[in-house]
Design an enzyme around this catalytic site. Structure first.
Site, PDB file in Angstrom:
ATOM      1  N   CYS A 243       0.798  -1.224   0.000  1.00 33.90           N
ATOM      2  CA  CYS A 243       0.000   0.000   0.000  1.00 33.90           C
ATOM      3  C   CYS A 243       0.835   1.281   0.000  1.00 33.90           C
ATOM      4  O   CYS A 243       0.394   2.304  -0.519  1.00 33.90           O
ATOM      5  CB  CYS A 243      -0.914   0.001   1.214  1.00 33.90           C
ATOM      6  SG  CYS A 243      -1.758  -1.574   1.487  1.00 33.90           S
TER       7      CYS A 243
ATOM      8  N   HIS B 185      -3.738   6.402  -0.426  1.00 34.85           N
ATOM      9  CA  HIS B 185      -4.010   5.014  -0.799  1.00 34.85           C
ATOM     10  C   HIS B 185      -5.495   4.754  -0.649  1.00 34.85           C
ATOM     11  O   HIS B 185      -6.088   5.037   0.401  1.00 34.85           O
ATOM     12  CB  HIS B 185      -3.203   4.084   0.104  1.00 34.85           C
ATOM     13  CG  HIS B 185      -3.655   2.661   0.062  1.00 34.85           C
ATOM     14  ND1 HIS B 185      -3.817   1.951  -1.115  1.00 34.85           N
ATOM     15  CD2 HIS B 185      -4.021   1.810   1.070  1.00 34.85           C
ATOM     16  CE1 HIS B 185      -4.240   0.736  -0.834  1.00 34.85           C
ATOM     17  NE2 HIS B 185      -4.376   0.633   0.477  1.00 34.85           N
TER      18      HIS B 185
ATOM     19  N   ASN C 134      -9.915  -1.452  -3.754  1.00 30.26           N
ATOM     20  CA  ASN C 134      -8.561  -1.286  -3.208  1.00 30.26           C
ATOM     21  C   ASN C 134      -7.597  -2.034  -4.123  1.00 30.26           C
ATOM     22  O   ASN C 134      -7.627  -3.253  -4.215  1.00 30.26           O
ATOM     23  CB  ASN C 134      -8.515  -1.854  -1.788  1.00 30.26           C
ATOM     24  CG  ASN C 134      -7.156  -1.699  -1.121  1.00 30.26           C
ATOM     25  OD1 ASN C 134      -6.121  -1.676  -1.769  1.00 30.26           O
ATOM     26  ND2 ASN C 134      -7.161  -1.624   0.200  1.00 30.26           N
TER      27      ASN C 134
END
Length: 361
Positions: free
Chosen positions: A120, A268, A298
């Site tokens: 991430c 992120h 995501n």
């Protein structure tokens, strides 16, 4: 936290790449009920995700993004002498995936190409590494490729991960520019958080090699579970609210800026609910804070450049914009960069054709 000042380097462009295959639990709710799927979409902000077909790897998405970006910038492959592939989904244990991409893109054999295993926070780390290599060498141009195919590592029935993660790759271009404004960056790591986002099997500690050791049916089942992504949502949320507002304060202080002086913030894209909490805690106005979960979910290390390509093409083509980019998560690992970006050729997101030939040695 480690603090860095980056001098004489600028972002020249961004490009995202996603598989064509779309999946939405709102349309096909199993293993959830319709009501559960609707609640999950409302909480996470994810309406659909892109899912890569079995023959496609992260390297294929990143290579396509890189080629499209080179074409958009008008850069000859021979002019790129640094390539960093940031991913936790390498093609092979060895060789480095970056070496395969160097061959496919036709970069010069004088280029420095290597992998960085981060999730991430990886895009921000990769940008820092590339910029320092440019500033301290004869190289003038660099590509930072970041991405992951996360959907292959999700546990069937796991409501913490199934509706959240999607597949994507991205490319960012950086180049030497003596007139570029300073960039400021801050980084940190806390390995005590490692167990909370983890795939336990597949590495040297717990290899996924058939027949390597005798296993019972129960051991095989445990190994299957260990080969899938384990995510402790409560711990991730607590870490994020603890670390990210402090990260934003640190990088703004390092840059000598206030929140009001930031034109755009791209974090992120972890979870819509989480991002809204972070926005409120950092006091960044909603019109300057990008939340772009709906179409892609995501996408791990690709999420920041993917959101830039999907949402900020017009703004950065008109530029310049003072941007804060922050990555955080698996590790625990975190980092942020404040940079003036633009005007640049409009960032975009492309679809990868299903008949793409996979990258091969």
């Amino acid at each position: 936290m480690v603090k860095a000042v980056i001098d004489g380097v600028r972002y020249a462009g961004f490009m995202g790449c996603v598989p064509k295959g779309r999946h939405s639990y709102l349309d096909t709710p199993e293993p959830f009920t319709v009501e559960e799927a609707e609640k999950l979409a409302a909480a996470t902000g994810v309406r659909e995700r892109r899912v890569a077909p079995p023959h496609i790897g992260t390297s294929d998405l990143c290579t396509a993004a890189a080629q499209a970006l080179l074409d958009r910038l008008g850069w000859e492959p021979s002019s790129v002498e640094v390539l960093i592939f940031v991913s936790q989904d390498a093609d092979y244990n060895l060789p480095s995936t970056a070496c395969l991409i160097q061959k496919r893109l036709g970069l010069p054999t004088s280029a420095a190409c290597f992998d960085v295993s981060l999730g991430c926070s990886g895009f921000v780390y990769g940008s820092w590494i590339a910029s320092r290599l440019l500033a301290g060498s004869s190289a003038r141009r660099a590509l930072v490729l970041s991405g992951d195919i996360s959907t292959r590592y999700l546990m069937p029935g796991d409501r913490a991960t199934l509706p959240l993660f999607g597949d994507a790759g991205a490319a960012a271009a950086l180049e030497r520019d003596d007139g570029a404004p300073l960039m400021h960056a801050v980084f940190g790591t806390d390995g005590s958080g490692a167990p909370h986002i983890m795939i336990k099997a597949g590495g040297r500690r717990n290899p996924l090699v058939p027949g390597l050791v005798p296993r019972t049916a129960e051991e095989e089942a445990a190994l299957f579970a260990d080969s899938r992504l384990s995510l402790n949502g409560a711990e991730v949320f607590a870490f994020t609210l603890r670390a990210v507002p402090a990260l934003v304060r640190e990088v703004l202080d390092a840059a000598g800026l206030t929140v009001d002086q930031i034109d755009l913030c791209v974090m992120h894209q972890a979870n819509g609910f989480m991002l809204e909490h972070l926005r409120k805690k950092t006091k960044i106005p909603p019109e300057r804070f990008v939340i772009d979960m709906g179409s892609f979910g995501n996408t791990s290390s690709a999420s920041i450049p993917l959101a830039i390509g999907h949402r900020l093409g017009e703004a950065l083509a008109a530029g310049p914009r003072k941007m804060l980019m922050a990555g955080f998560g698996v590790g625990w690992s975190w980092g942020a960069i404040v940079a003036d970006i633009g005007p640049i050729p409009a960032p975009a997101v492309i679809d990868l054709p299903d008949d793409t030939i996979p990258l091969a040695p």
